[in-house]
Design a protein around this motif. Structure first.
Motif, PDB file in Angstrom:
ATOM      1  N   LEU A 463       0.813  -1.211   0.000  1.00 54.66           N
ATOM      2  CA  LEU A 463       0.000   0.000   0.000  1.00 54.66           C
ATOM      3  C   LEU A 463       0.846   1.261   0.000  1.00 54.66           C
ATOM      4  O   LEU A 463       0.453   2.299  -0.545  1.00 54.66           O
ATOM      5  CB  LEU A 463      -0.917  -0.026   1.229  1.00 54.66           C
ATOM      6  CG  LEU A 463      -1.768   1.210   1.512  1.00 54.66           C
ATOM      7  CD1 LEU A 463      -2.755   1.445   0.381  1.00 54.66           C
ATOM      8  CD2 LEU A 463      -2.495   1.053   2.834  1.00 54.66           C
ATOM      9  N   GLU A 464       2.027   1.200   0.614  1.00 52.04           N
ATOM     10  CA  GLU A 464       2.849   2.395   0.784  1.00 52.04           C
ATOM     11  C   GLU A 464       3.312   2.992  -0.543  1.00 52.04           C
ATOM     12  O   GLU A 464       3.671   4.164  -0.606  1.00 52.04           O
ATOM     13  CB  GLU A 464       4.058   2.068   1.665  1.00 52.04           C
ATOM     14  CG  GLU A 464       3.743   1.943   3.139  1.00 52.04           C
ATOM     15  CD  GLU A 464       2.971   0.678   3.507  1.00 52.04           C
ATOM     16  OE1 GLU A 464       2.547   0.562   4.665  1.00 52.04           O
ATOM     17  OE2 GLU A 464       2.794  -0.205   2.626  1.00 52.04           O
ATOM     18  N   LEU A 465       3.319   2.188  -1.624  1.00 49.10           N
ATOM     19  CA  LEU A 465       3.691   2.708  -2.952  1.00 49.10           C
ATOM     20  C   LEU A 465       2.490   3.284  -3.689  1.00 49.10           C
ATOM     21  O   LEU A 465       2.667   4.019  -4.664  1.00 49.10           O
ATOM     22  CB  LEU A 465       4.328   1.595  -3.778  1.00 49.10           C
ATOM     23  CG  LEU A 465       5.847   1.400  -3.692  1.00 49.10           C
ATOM     24  CD1 LEU A 465       6.598   2.597  -4.232  1.00 49.10           C
ATOM     25  CD2 LEU A 465       6.302   1.044  -2.300  1.00 49.10           C
ATOM     26  N   ARG A 466       1.276   2.963  -3.237  1.00 46.86           N
ATOM     27  CA  ARG A 466       0.066   3.448  -3.909  1.00 46.86           C
ATOM     28  C   ARG A 466      -0.039   4.973  -3.781  1.00 46.86           C
ATOM     29  O   ARG A 466       0.028   5.531  -2.691  1.00 46.86           O
ATOM     30  CB  ARG A 466      -1.161   2.781  -3.299  1.00 46.86           C
ATOM     31  CG  ARG A 466      -2.479   3.232  -3.920  1.00 46.86           C
ATOM     32  CD  ARG A 466      -3.662   2.599  -3.203  1.00 46.86           C
ATOM     33  NE  ARG A 466      -4.917   2.909  -3.833  1.00 46.86           N
ATOM     34  CZ  ARG A 466      -5.704   3.929  -3.498  1.00 46.86           C
ATOM     35  NH1 ARG A 466      -5.339   4.753  -2.520  1.00 46.86           N
ATOM     36  NH2 ARG A 466      -6.840   4.136  -4.131  1.00 46.86           N
ATOM     37  N   HIS A 467      -0.196   5.620  -4.912  1.00 47.88           N
ATOM     38  CA  HIS A 467      -0.351   7.077  -4.987  1.00 47.88           C
ATOM     39  C   HIS A 467       0.830   7.825  -4.366  1.00 47.88           C
ATOM     40  O   HIS A 467       0.676   8.970  -3.931  1.00 47.88           O
ATOM     41  CB  HIS A 467      -1.654   7.531  -4.319  1.00 47.88           C
ATOM     42  CG  HIS A 467      -2.883   7.019  -5.007  1.00 47.88           C
ATOM     43  ND1 HIS A 467      -4.159   7.247  -4.526  1.00 47.88           N
ATOM     44  CD2 HIS A 467      -3.051   6.276  -6.142  1.00 47.88           C
ATOM     45  CE1 HIS A 467      -5.040   6.674  -5.323  1.00 47.88           C
ATOM     46  NE2 HIS A 467      -4.393   6.066  -6.326  1.00 47.88           N
ATOM     47  N   ALA A 468       1.993   7.168  -4.290  1.00 50.43           N
ATOM     48  CA  ALA A 468       3.183   7.823  -3.730  1.00 50.43           C
ATOM     49  C   ALA A 468       3.850   8.647  -4.823  1.00 50.43           C
ATOM     50  O   ALA A 468       4.270   8.104  -5.849  1.00 50.43           O
ATOM     51  CB  ALA A 468       4.153   6.783  -3.185  1.00 50.43           C
ATOM     52  N   PRO A 469       3.981   9.961  -4.652  1.00 51.80           N
ATOM     53  CA  PRO A 469       4.597  10.802  -5.683  1.00 51.80           C
ATOM     54  C   PRO A 469       6.123  10.764  -5.604  1.00 51.80           C
ATOM     55  O   PRO A 469       6.698  10.408  -4.575  1.00 51.80           O
ATOM     56  CB  PRO A 469       4.073  12.197  -5.343  1.00 51.80           C
ATOM     57  CG  PRO A 469       3.897  12.168  -3.848  1.00 51.80           C
ATOM     58  CD  PRO A 469       3.490  10.754  -3.509  1.00 51.80           C
ATOM     59  N   TRP A 470       6.766  11.142  -6.688  1.00 53.28           N
ATOM     60  CA  TRP A 470       8.220  11.295  -6.694  1.00 53.28           C
ATOM     61  C   TRP A 470       8.573  12.729  -7.088  1.00 53.28           C
ATOM     62  O   TRP A 470       8.632  13.599  -6.245  1.00 53.28           O
ATOM     63  CB  TRP A 470       8.855  10.268  -7.650  1.00 53.28           C
ATOM     64  CG  TRP A 470      10.363  10.356  -7.688  1.00 53.28           C
ATOM     65  CD1 TRP A 470      11.186  10.646  -6.640  1.00 53.28           C
ATOM     66  CD2 TRP A 470      11.200  10.179  -8.834  1.00 53.28           C
ATOM     67  NE1 TRP A 470      12.496  10.648  -7.055  1.00 53.28           N
ATOM     68  CE2 TRP A 470      12.534  10.366  -8.393  1.00 53.28           C
ATOM     69  CE3 TRP A 470      10.960   9.876 -10.162  1.00 53.28           C
ATOM     70  CZ2 TRP A 470      13.614  10.261  -9.277  1.00 53.28           C
ATOM     71  CZ3 TRP A 470      12.041   9.751 -11.031  1.00 53.28           C
ATOM     72  CH2 TRP A 470      13.350   9.949 -10.578  1.00 53.28           C
ATOM     73  N   ILE A 471       8.741  12.986  -8.374  1.00 50.92           N
ATOM     74  CA  ILE A 471       9.042  14.343  -8.838  1.00 50.92           C
ATOM     75  C   ILE A 471       8.155  14.668 -10.028  1.00 50.92           C
ATOM     76  O   ILE A 471       7.779  13.788 -10.797  1.00 50.92           O
ATOM     77  CB  ILE A 471      10.531  14.496  -9.248  1.00 50.92           C
ATOM     78  CG1 ILE A 471      10.897  13.463 -10.321  1.00 50.92           C
ATOM     79  CG2 ILE A 471      11.448  14.403  -8.051  1.00 50.92           C
ATOM     80  CD1 ILE A 471      12.282  13.653 -10.903  1.00 50.92           C
ATOM     81  N   GLY A 472       7.830  15.958 -10.176  1.00 51.82           N
ATOM     82  CA  GLY A 472       7.132  16.428 -11.367  1.00 51.82           C
ATOM     83  C   GLY A 472       5.900  15.636 -11.707  1.00 51.82           C
ATOM     84  O   GLY A 472       4.950  15.549 -10.932  1.00 51.82           O
ATOM     85  N   TRP A 473       5.949  15.024 -12.900  1.00 52.49           N
ATOM     86  CA  TRP A 473       4.782  14.331 -13.433  1.00 52.49           C
ATOM     87  C   TRP A 473       4.562  12.945 -12.829  1.00 52.49           C
ATOM     88  O   TRP A 473       3.507  12.351 -13.023  1.00 52.49           O
ATOM     89  CB  TRP A 473       4.933  14.210 -14.948  1.00 52.49           C
ATOM     90  CG  TRP A 473       5.929  13.182 -15.403  1.00 52.49           C
ATOM     91  CD1 TRP A 473       5.651  11.941 -15.880  1.00 52.49           C
ATOM     92  CD2 TRP A 473       7.356  13.275 -15.408  1.00 52.49           C
ATOM     93  NE1 TRP A 473       6.794  11.247 -16.187  1.00 52.49           N
ATOM     94  CE2 TRP A 473       7.878  12.056 -15.909  1.00 52.49           C
ATOM     95  CE3 TRP A 473       8.266  14.267 -15.036  1.00 52.49           C
ATOM     96  CZ2 TRP A 473       9.236  11.818 -16.037  1.00 52.49           C
ATOM     97  CZ3 TRP A 473       9.622  14.029 -15.173  1.00 52.49           C
ATOM     98  CH2 TRP A 473      10.098  12.827 -15.673  1.00 52.49           C
ATOM     99  N   ILE A 474       5.535  12.413 -12.078  1.00 49.92           N
ATOM    100  CA  ILE A 474       5.373  11.090 -11.462  1.00 49.92           C
ATOM    101  C   ILE A 474       4.665  11.271 -10.124  1.00 49.92           C
ATOM    102  O   ILE A 474       5.282  11.559  -9.098  1.00 49.92           O
ATOM    103  CB  ILE A 474       6.734  10.385 -11.265  1.00 49.92           C
ATOM    104  CG1 ILE A 474       7.481  10.282 -12.591  1.00 49.92           C
ATOM    105  CG2 ILE A 474       6.533   8.996 -10.669  1.00 49.92           C
ATOM    106  CD1 ILE A 474       6.776   9.446 -13.638  1.00 49.92           C
TER     107      ILE A 474
END
Length: 600
Positions: A463-474
């Motif tokens: 679950l922790e990766l779900r909807h997890a943002p990184w940079i910009g468009w990701i």
């Protein structure tokens, strides 16, 4: 690097594709319960009471004013820091529950995720508790799914204020149900009965989860388990919905059923991709999974032992209900601090659990330290490369020596001509003389395969990766790169192709393109294979992987790019330290110049 070494790398790459296809066509079988089901069924007493059926009239009540649907029944609200919903006084069902911290999509105005739904809704899903009648008690004298319980009008269930429901059968038995909830996702249901009559009453308390049909958003993907999940005295069992429907038919109830007697500790429920509802009884119980084909209803039961209540006495049984998000830290707290045995295994860690569990633990720790899951993935990649560095050093040192031997190998090819056997003998003699191991270059690649699969599993199921943002468009590391060549990565005034379509596969995003370039650059450091066919295959491999991984989760592509970049840097520096100075970029520019000159 000789043909043997190149063949090993090629075989490894092809094995990667074969394994993916194999798991897709032949997913691993579910783990069977440790206790024989037929033997357990024989142990069940013939006079044992049956629970209210899901495909017929429920246990009747003393009241003649029965609500027809959940919508007609009064409700008690649920309001905690993390969940909201309500409890229907029709049967005392916990059947309306939404998660305040999670939304259906990354859009800010999207709906909150709904875990439980009342009857009448699409894909109804709810928890029901009660007592099954046994010796000395008529079936109409116990509360059932249609019983209208009495509760405090306007009361709200919060972590600091439990609610109590009561029902008097009018024949000497007073039933009481107290429902409490913590700050996260765990409900505690205490069921008690007081015998005010003249004779003994023998009852069996139960809790059950009913799911009307399969989930609407069922992934049905080989790498993810959705369906029944239960722990029985340390033995984990998983069964998808199709397998539940194929259980042997229970003659008494007409349902497909599989029972497991739990002596001490266990739990049973249904798991979705990221959400779960699970019954956790206080002591030993009978764990049963059922499927009622007549109305397409799946049911998970936790039936506790018989309770005999003498006149003037009472009995109380406690069952916990987890209904919420499968957060690793939260579930781990229930396991380590509140005694729910093996609860972390409700997350589908897969066959490589000995890798997926520690990989996720490190990833979670890095995310807490850095505050961004994308950078945590890169940090994890760095740590993995540090651990594998001794092996990589030997490998890249060997590759540097083989690069230096390239002129000698070219002379051998000229001298031996078409005699491949003699060429192999001469090359092996050269390797032995120069103390070079041609297979050493493959070891880091072989080590990366289980790590890659494990990280893929972690990114997909946790679950922790779900909807997890990184940079910009990701903005969601669990989803593919949303950018696309189709609209020049957002510069053109139309949207990218829909994820999962052929257009999205062809018009890939920016991250997969960077991945392909990183693989291509890394390949330039390696000696070219002598065989023209192998040269062509290896030349195309970076671009094949670029399109193949284009539809994978962005987090996995970020890992691969970081891994390729670090590998390129390590290999470049190690080769220079051994006296070989690879001119990668010069070779690239030179190849472009030669190609342009040839075309002219």
């Amino acid at each position: 690097m000789d043909n043997q070494n190149k063949n090993l790398i090629l075989a490894t790459a092809l094995s990667f594709v074969v394994i993916l296809v194999w798991f897709l066509l032949f997913p691993p079988p579910d783990r069977a319960p440790t206790t024989d089901v037929a033997e357990q069924s024989e142990q069940i007493e013939a006079a044992d009471p049956a629970l209210p059926r899901a495909d017929g009239p429920a246990a009747s009540t003393a009241s003649t004013d029965i609500a027809a649907t959940d919508a007609d029944a009064p409700r008690i609200q649920i309001d905690t820091p993390r969940v909201s919903g309500s409890i229907s006084l029709l049967g005392g069902r916990i059947d309306d529950l939404s998660l305040k911290d999670y939304r259906v999509s990354i859009d800010e105005d999207s709906d909150n995720v709904t875990v439980l739904k009342p009857v009448g809704s699409s894909s109804a899903y709810y928890a029901l508790f009660g007592w099954a009648a046994s010796t000395g008690v008529d079936a109409t004298a116990v509360p059932g799914p249609d019983t209208i319980w009495e509760g405090v009008e306007g009361q709200t269930l919060t972590p600091s204020s439990p609610v109590t429901l009561t029902w008097d059968n009018g024949a000497g038995l007073l039933f009481e149900r107290t429902i409490a909830v913590d700050e996260d996702f765990m409900f505690t249901v205490s069921q008690s009965v007081t015998n005010a009559g003249n004779g003994e009453a023998t009852l069996r308390p139960y809790g059950l989860l009913r799911r009307h049909g399969e989930p609407e958003n069922l992934k049905d993907f080989f790498i993810l388990h959705e369906g029944l999940v239960r722990m029985s005295d340390g033995a984990l069992q998983e069964a998808d919905y199709g397998k539940i429907a194929d259980f042997p038919v229970d003659d008494r109830e007409g349902a497909a059923a599989e029972r497991v007697e739990v002596a001490e500790n266990g739990w049973i429920g249904f798991t979705d991709h990221y959400w779960m509802a699970t019954l956790v009884p206080q002591n030993g119980f009978r764990s049963t999974a059922k499927y009622f084909s007549g109305r397409d209803i799946y049911q998970a039961e936790a039936v506790s032992g018989l309770q005999t209540i003498a006149p003037g006495e009472s009995a109380t049984v406690e069952t916990r209900l987890f209904a919420g998000a499968k957060e690793w830290e939260t579930i781990r707290h229930y396991q380590n601090d509140e005694g729910v045995e093996g609860f972390v295994d409700s997350i589908d860690w897969g066959w490589f659990f000995f890798l997926t569990k520690p990989i996720f633990a490190v990833l979670h720790w890095l995310n807490q330290l850095i505050g961004n899951m994308g950078w945590a993935i890169i940090g994890l990649t760095v740590l993995i490369k540090i651990i594998l560095f001794p092996l990589a050093y030997k490998s890249y040192s060997s590759m540097a020596k083989m690069k230096e031997l390239q002129p000698e190998m070219e002379k051998l090819k000229e001298r031996t001509g078409d005699d491949r056997q003699k060429l192999q003998q001469e090359m092996m003699a050269l390797y032995k003389k120069e103390k070079v191991n041609p297979a050493a270059g493959c070891l880091p690649i072989l080590m990366q395969i289980p790590i890659f699969f494990s990280l893929y599993k972690v990114i997909f199921v946790t679950l922790e990766l779900r909807h997890a943002p990184w940079i910009g468009w990701i903005r969601d590391l669990s989803a593919p790169d949303p950018s696309s060549i189709y609209n020049l990565f957002g510069l053109l005034p139309w949207g990218p192709p829909e994820t999962g379509t052929i257009m999205a596969t062809v018009f890939i995003g920016l991250l997969p393109i960077i991945l392909g370039i990183s693989m291509w650059l890394q390949q330039k450091l390696n000696p070219a294979p002598a065989d023209p066919t192998q040269q062509m295959i290896f030349a195309w491999m970076p671009w094949v992987f670029m399109f193949m991984l284009g539809g994978f989760a962005s987090g996995l592509v970020v890992y691969w790019i970081a891994n390729n970049t670090i590998t390129f840097t390590q290999q470049y520096l190690i080769m220079r330290s051994h006296g070989y100075k690879p001119d990668v970029f010069g070779n690239i520019l030179g190849s472009f110049r030669r190609k342009s000159r040839d075309e002219t």
